[in-house]
Design a protein around this motif. Structure first.
Motif, PDB file in Angstrom:
ATOM      1  N   PRO A  48     -16.541  -3.176  18.836  1.00  0.00           N
ATOM      2  CA  PRO A  48     -17.765  -3.970  18.701  1.00  0.00           C
ATOM      3  C   PRO A  48     -18.886  -3.380  19.548  1.00  0.00           C
ATOM      4  O   PRO A  48     -18.631  -2.678  20.532  1.00  0.00           O
ATOM      5  CB  PRO A  48     -17.345  -5.339  19.233  1.00  0.00           C
ATOM      6  N   TYR A  81     -18.623  -6.748   8.657  1.00  0.00           N
ATOM      7  CA  TYR A  81     -17.829  -7.823   9.254  1.00  0.00           C
ATOM      8  C   TYR A  81     -17.808  -9.049   8.340  1.00  0.00           C
ATOM      9  O   TYR A  81     -16.749  -9.579   8.015  1.00  0.00           O
ATOM     10  CB  TYR A  81     -18.363  -8.198  10.638  1.00  0.00           C
ATOM     11  N   LEU A  91     -14.584 -10.402   6.181  1.00  0.00           N
ATOM     12  CA  LEU A  91     -14.123 -11.739   6.553  1.00  0.00           C
ATOM     13  C   LEU A  91     -14.103 -12.674   5.348  1.00  0.00           C
ATOM     14  O   LEU A  91     -13.099 -13.322   5.057  1.00  0.00           O
ATOM     15  CB  LEU A  91     -15.033 -12.313   7.649  1.00  0.00           C
ATOM     16  N   PRO A 136     -19.228  -7.459  15.542  1.00  0.00           N
ATOM     17  CA  PRO A 136     -17.792  -7.670  15.737  1.00  0.00           C
ATOM     18  C   PRO A 136     -17.010  -6.746  14.806  1.00  0.00           C
ATOM     19  O   PRO A 136     -17.535  -6.280  13.797  1.00  0.00           O
ATOM     20  CB  PRO A 136     -17.589  -9.139  15.371  1.00  0.00           C
ATOM     21  N   ALA A 184     -14.791  -5.562  11.993  1.00  0.00           N
ATOM     22  CA  ALA A 184     -14.359  -6.047  10.680  1.00  0.00           C
ATOM     23  C   ALA A 184     -12.857  -5.899  10.532  1.00  0.00           C
ATOM     24  O   ALA A 184     -12.266  -4.925  10.998  1.00  0.00           O
ATOM     25  CB  ALA A 184     -15.063  -5.261   9.579  1.00  0.00           C
ATOM     26  N   ARG A 239     -10.458  -7.626  11.836  1.00  0.00           N
ATOM     27  CA  ARG A 239      -9.635  -8.231  12.882  1.00  0.00           C
ATOM     28  C   ARG A 239      -9.581  -9.728  12.662  1.00  0.00           C
ATOM     29  O   ARG A 239     -10.388 -10.290  11.932  1.00  0.00           O
ATOM     30  CB  ARG A 239     -10.210  -7.937  14.262  1.00  0.00           C
ATOM     31  N   PRO A 283     -12.435 -10.728  17.001  1.00  0.00           N
ATOM     32  CA  PRO A 283     -13.161  -9.521  16.602  1.00  0.00           C
ATOM     33  C   PRO A 283     -13.785  -8.769  17.766  1.00  0.00           C
ATOM     34  O   PRO A 283     -14.355  -7.710  17.588  1.00  0.00           O
ATOM     35  CB  PRO A 283     -14.234 -10.061  15.672  1.00  0.00           C
ATOM     36  N   TRP A 284     -13.671  -9.300  18.972  1.00  0.00           N
ATOM     37  CA  TRP A 284     -14.344  -8.696  20.129  1.00  0.00           C
ATOM     38  C   TRP A 284     -13.400  -7.840  20.951  1.00  0.00           C
ATOM     39  O   TRP A 284     -13.783  -7.315  21.971  1.00  0.00           O
ATOM     40  CB  TRP A 284     -14.948  -9.800  20.994  1.00  0.00           C
TER      41      TRP A 284
END
Length: 168
Positions: A14, A63, A67, A157, A159, A161, A166-167
């Motif tokens: 990220p 992201y 998501l 963040p 993508a 995860r 996401p961080w």
């Protein structure tokens, strides 16, 4: 600003290393309230995810697109429907209500040559498909993704995860 070559691989981490909701805890409260308002059952989860995916495509956020593609799969959307969200206007995979929702998110997020983004005609079309509570929920769903767009574009963040991680 120097623009990266199109052949260069994007970084896998990220841009902002810390979770924004840990830096500003009030974000978690606002986020939870938005999720609760949108999850009231008046608009199908799949329609909300279609709207969120289209928003991610419009703002070019990997992201958000990854998501919401995942959320659409969990909601039972077909691969044909998912892959044709960007070209929904000429796709046979959307019903009238979904088309109205997609038209609304596009109108809200894209500039209009006429000045007014959501025309009276588009509003009337959406109001024919959604009773007032559902239309208000749909408006909030567009606002919900709008809340996350700056985070997705600025903090980037990762993508793919977990939605909650996401961080890392």
């Amino acid at each position: 600003m120097e623009i990266r070559s199109i052949t260069e691989v994007a970084p896998k981490g990220p841009r902002l290393a810390e979770d924004p909701s840990e830096l500003v805890p009030e974000l978690a409260e606002a986020s939870a309230a938005l999720f609760k308002a949108v999850a009231n059952g008046s608009v199908p989860r799949r329609t909300i995810s279609l709207v969120h995916l289209r928003a991610g495509q419009i703002v070019a956020s990997t992201y958000l697109t990854v998501l919401h593609t995942g959320f659409l799969r969990k909601a039972g959307a077909s691969e044909e429907q998912i892959t044709s969200v960007a070209s929904w206007r000429d796709s046979p995979y959307f019903d009238t209500a979904e088309r109205a929702a997609l038209a609304l998110v596009e109108a809200v997020l894209q500039p209009s040559a006429d000045g007014e983004r959501v025309s009276d005609e588009l509003y009337a079309l959406a109001a024919e498909q959604y009773e007032p509570r559902a239309l208000t929920t749909l408006m909030n769903a567009i606002g919900q993704v709008g809340f996350f767009i700056p985070i997705a574009l600025i903090a980037k963040p990762v993508a793919g995860r977990s939605f909650t991680a996401p961080w890392q």
